[in-house]
Write a protein that holds these residues in place. Structure first.
Motif, PDB file in Angstrom:
ATOM      1  N   SER A 162       0.857  -1.178   0.000  1.00 44.71           N
ATOM      2  CA  SER A 162       0.000   0.000   0.000  1.00 44.71           C
ATOM      3  C   SER A 162       0.899   1.235   0.000  1.00 44.71           C
ATOM      4  CB  SER A 162      -0.859   0.019   1.257  1.00 44.71           C
ATOM      5  OG  SER A 162      -0.018   0.207   2.379  1.00 44.71           O
ATOM      6  N   ASP A 196     -11.406  -1.961  -1.015  1.00 42.85           N
ATOM      7  CA  ASP A 196     -10.130  -2.307  -0.414  1.00 42.85           C
ATOM      8  C   ASP A 196      -9.172  -2.872  -1.455  1.00 42.85           C
ATOM      9  OD1 ASP A 196      -9.030  -4.692   2.103  1.00 42.85           O
ATOM     10  OD2 ASP A 196      -8.169  -2.792   1.413  1.00 42.85           O
ATOM     11  N   GLY A 250      -9.577   8.514  -0.176  1.00 38.76           N
ATOM     12  CA  GLY A 250      -8.928   7.366  -0.795  1.00 38.76           C
ATOM     13  C   GLY A 250      -7.436   7.627  -0.850  1.00 38.76           C
ATOM     14  N   SER A 286     -11.331   4.614  -1.091  1.00 39.05           N
ATOM     15  CA  SER A 286     -11.424   3.506  -0.138  1.00 39.05           C
ATOM     16  C   SER A 286     -12.839   3.052   0.171  1.00 39.05           C
ATOM     17  CB  SER A 286     -10.691   3.842   1.170  1.00 39.05           C
ATOM     18  OG  SER A 286     -10.590   5.214   1.340  1.00 39.05           O
TER      19      SER A 286
END
Lengths: 353, 328
Positions: free
Chosen positions: A124, B206, B130, B239
């Motif tokens: 991420s 996700d 996000g 998100s």
């Protein structure tokens, strides 16, 4: 702040200039002594490339004698923003005028470090940012500069002094080892000779991380006239340096032998290694690593990616694609050409090291 | 676009918006008429409207009713069509407004629901947080390389609720593949055999940047991009997933595959215009002249020609433009 790529340079920058410079002034006035400015931004998108460049220019105008170091994130090669090559060209050419040095992080490299060295499966942005923070921390945390016995009072100034000897050469790169996941760390032991040997080869072979290092690349044998040296080095894929700064932190740091970095063959012919190479040794360990070595270098390491970006941007410019998006905000075709010219100049300078 | 209100009043409002708010981007969702449209003069309406869209809209998302019908039918036949979400009414009794009861009930609610979802996904980054925000103006900025070529093919996945919330990576990759399959497009066209000028992926839920990169690498080889935009991908990560799904993907492609739709429109227009059929209805109105028609026609023709020129470069080995030479 929503922005439209580089046009934020022309529209949003001026609009918020007063507020931003006001905030900066308040912080500067609080300092006993201003060390300089450290700006972090990305090059691909709108806010970073446009606003960041504009603010850097404002800082330079307002504080002409302060050091300005820009940390710039180089976008993924396979694209994050379609006009990233245009934005990169415009950003770099403008930053070169106002900034003292540009420290580059490539998303592709940091991503690989996360995947291959840190063993992270689903990477991420948090993971990527953690690596960058670690690398920057290893440079900017208090350190003992060459021969000093107390922490440096002027980190940015010392960094510039070591790294940027000529205004034509401002691109800096960072390599930090070791870098691994917590679980692996528990089972690893490091020695200074081992770490320094790897770092030196990473520099010579232009490896971006501590895996897949090409040990075949060797510095050229001395005695070649400068004209031939260029092509010879290219054949060897050897990375010529202008300046190198080693920042060592941890146990037994005084015993580390950094002689390998003083080899004249590593450097361009017009700089003696005594001037071009320096070492900072700090006995405090950094971020759970018993021994940690960082190499900040001003070398040809960014030549290929830079050439790639300029090439792609030029191809796109040849068909004038997306240019109308910029001209409607005041960035003309001449501005583009000026930026391209500036970057070709930088590429030529680094190529002929 | 086929009827009068949409093509006429709609484009008039577009012009008004441009005059009032010249700096605000105008993104238009237009429903293009299918071949068997009820409105006989739909070709005229559409071509007249097209000119307005080409000149005054910044971005157009064409939709075809036939594609929406196909998608709705596909949803009905899905084997795990357990919970389809509250918005889709299974049996709709809405009757087509063009006079008379049709033999087959047109499920407009279900069709409209698809377009509504597409719009929600489009604006998701502006409404939720996000890791990689993508604002509406970034869509125009990145997907429109030349001012007139602003027609984007949209495709949406998933079209139904996924039964399993914890979706393993394989299913996630399937979502990306689906977005590039013809079944999920909101307009009938063949992007894989035409030329991509640019492509945007708006992901919700996700999903991490590594998943995004992996899928782009995987799909890239099968998608032909124009020579100067080989890495023409714009990505956005939001998100918050849509209601009832764990993630979703909206793909917007600026592709020359819209050309056949426009050519068809042009042909249908010519069929009527050659005979000057129904023209008098329009010319009765103050302000409408024959020149409106001929200008609209030439606007459409030059748009098609612009797409043609780009298509001509497809498959050709383009040499890199000669770089600037610097004296050292």
């Amino acid at each position: 702040m929503y922005t439209v790529a580089f046009p934020s340079f022309c529209v949003h920058g001026p609009r918020h200039e007063e507020d931003i410079m006001d905030l900066v002034r308040r912080e500067v006035e609080k300092c006993d002594r201003l060390g300089g400015f450290f700006n972090m931004m990305s090059m691909a998108g709108g806010t970073g490339s446009g606003m960041g460049t504009y603010i850097t220019q404002c800082l330079r105008d307002t504080y002409p004698h302060s050091f300005i170091l820009n940390q710039v994130t180089w976008p993924y090669g396979t694209g994050e923003v379609i006009v990233q090559n245009y934005n990169s060209v415009l950003t770099l050419s403008h930053l070169y005028q106002s900034s003292d040095a540009i420290l580059v992080h490539e998303n592709d490299t940091v991503h690989k470090i996360c995947a291959q060295l840190m063993n992270i499966k689903q990477i991420s942005f948090k993971d990527v940012n953690k690596v960058i923070a670690h690398q920057l921390g290893s440079v900017l945390q208090p350190a003992y500069t060459e021969g000093a016995s107390e922490y440096n009072r002027n980190p940015l100034g010392d960094l510039m002094k070591s790294m940027v000897c000529h205004p034509e050469y401002k691109l800096l790169g960072l390599r930090n080892i070791p870098q691994m996941s917590e679980t692996s760390l528990a089972y690893s032991v490091f020695t200074w000779p081992g770490l320094l040997k790897h770092l030196r080869q990473m520099l010579i072979a232009n490896a971006k991380m501590e895996e897949g290092i090409d040990w075949q690349v060797r510095p050229p044998a001395g005695g070649l006239p400068p004209a031939e040296k260029g092509t010879h080095n290219k054949q060897l894929r050897f990375n010529t340096s202008l300046a190198n700064l080693l920042i060592l932190r941890g146990k037994d740091v005084q015993s580390a032998d950094t002689g390998g970095f003083m080899d004249p063959a590593l450097y361009t012919s017009w700089l003696p290694p005594g001037v071009a190479s320096s070492t900072w040794r700090t006995p405090m360990s950094f971020n759970r690593y018993e021994k940690s070595a960082t190499l900040v270098s001003n070398s040809q390491f960014l030549l290929k990616p830079l050439d790639g970006i300029v090439g792609k941007a030029w191809n796109m410019f040849a068909s004038r694609a997306y240019v109308h998006q910029y001209t409607q905000f005041g960035i003309s075709e001449e501005d583009f050409l000026d930026s391209f010219t500036a970057l070709e100049q930088i590429i030529a300078s680094y190529t002929h090291l | 676009m086929g009827g009068g209100t949409g093509s006429g009043l709609g484009t008039f409002v577009l012009n008004v918006l441009e005059d009032e708010f010249p700096e605000v981007y105008r993104i238009v969702t237009s429903v293009y008429p299918s071949a068997e449209d009820d409105v006989i003069t739909s070709p005229y309406n559409s071509v007249l409207a097209m000119r307005e869209l080409t000149e005054h809209a910044d971005c157009v998302l064409p939709i075809e009713n036939q594609s929406l019908v196909d998608i709705v039918n596909k949803i009905k036949h899905m084997s795990h069509s357990g919970k389809l979400g509250a918005e889709i009414k299974q049996s709709s009794t809405i009757i087509s407004g063009q006079g008379g009861v049709k033999g087959q009930e047109k499920p407009f609610d279900a069709m409209n629901n698809i377009v509504a979802n597409m719009l929600l996904n489009l604006t998701s980054s502006a409404r939720f947080e996000g890791s990689l925000n993508m604002d509406l103006n970034e869509i125009t900025m990145n997907l429109v390389p030349f001012p007139n070529l602003h027609y984007l093919v949209s495709s949406l996945t998933p079209l139904y609720t996924l039964a399993d919330v914890n979706v393993p990576s394989r299913r996630l990759d399937q979502m990306f593949s689906d977005a590039f399959s013809k079944d999920h497009q909101l307009i009938h066209s063949d992007p894989k055999h035409s030329l991509y000028l640019a492509c945007a992926l708006i992901v919700r839920g996700d999903v991490q940047v590594s998943d995004l990169r992996r899928n782009i690498e995987r799909l890239k080889p099968s998608l032909p991009f124009v020579s100067w935009n080989q890495e023409g991908w714009k990505t956005g990560l939001c998100s918050v997933p849509p209601v009832g799904h764990s993630h979703s993907l909206l793909a917007l492609a600026n592709n020359t595959c819209v050309k056949p739709t426009f050519i068809e429109l042009k042909d249908r227009f010519m069929k009527l215009y050659k005979k000057r059929a129904h023209l008098h209805h329009y010319l009765h109105v103050d302000g409408m002249e024959q020149s409106c028609f001929s200008e609209a026609f030439s606007s459409l023709s030059s748009l098609i020609e612009e797409y043609n020129q780009l298509d001509a470069t497809k498959g050709l080995l383009m040499t890199d433009a000669q770089r600037l030479n610097i004296a050292v």
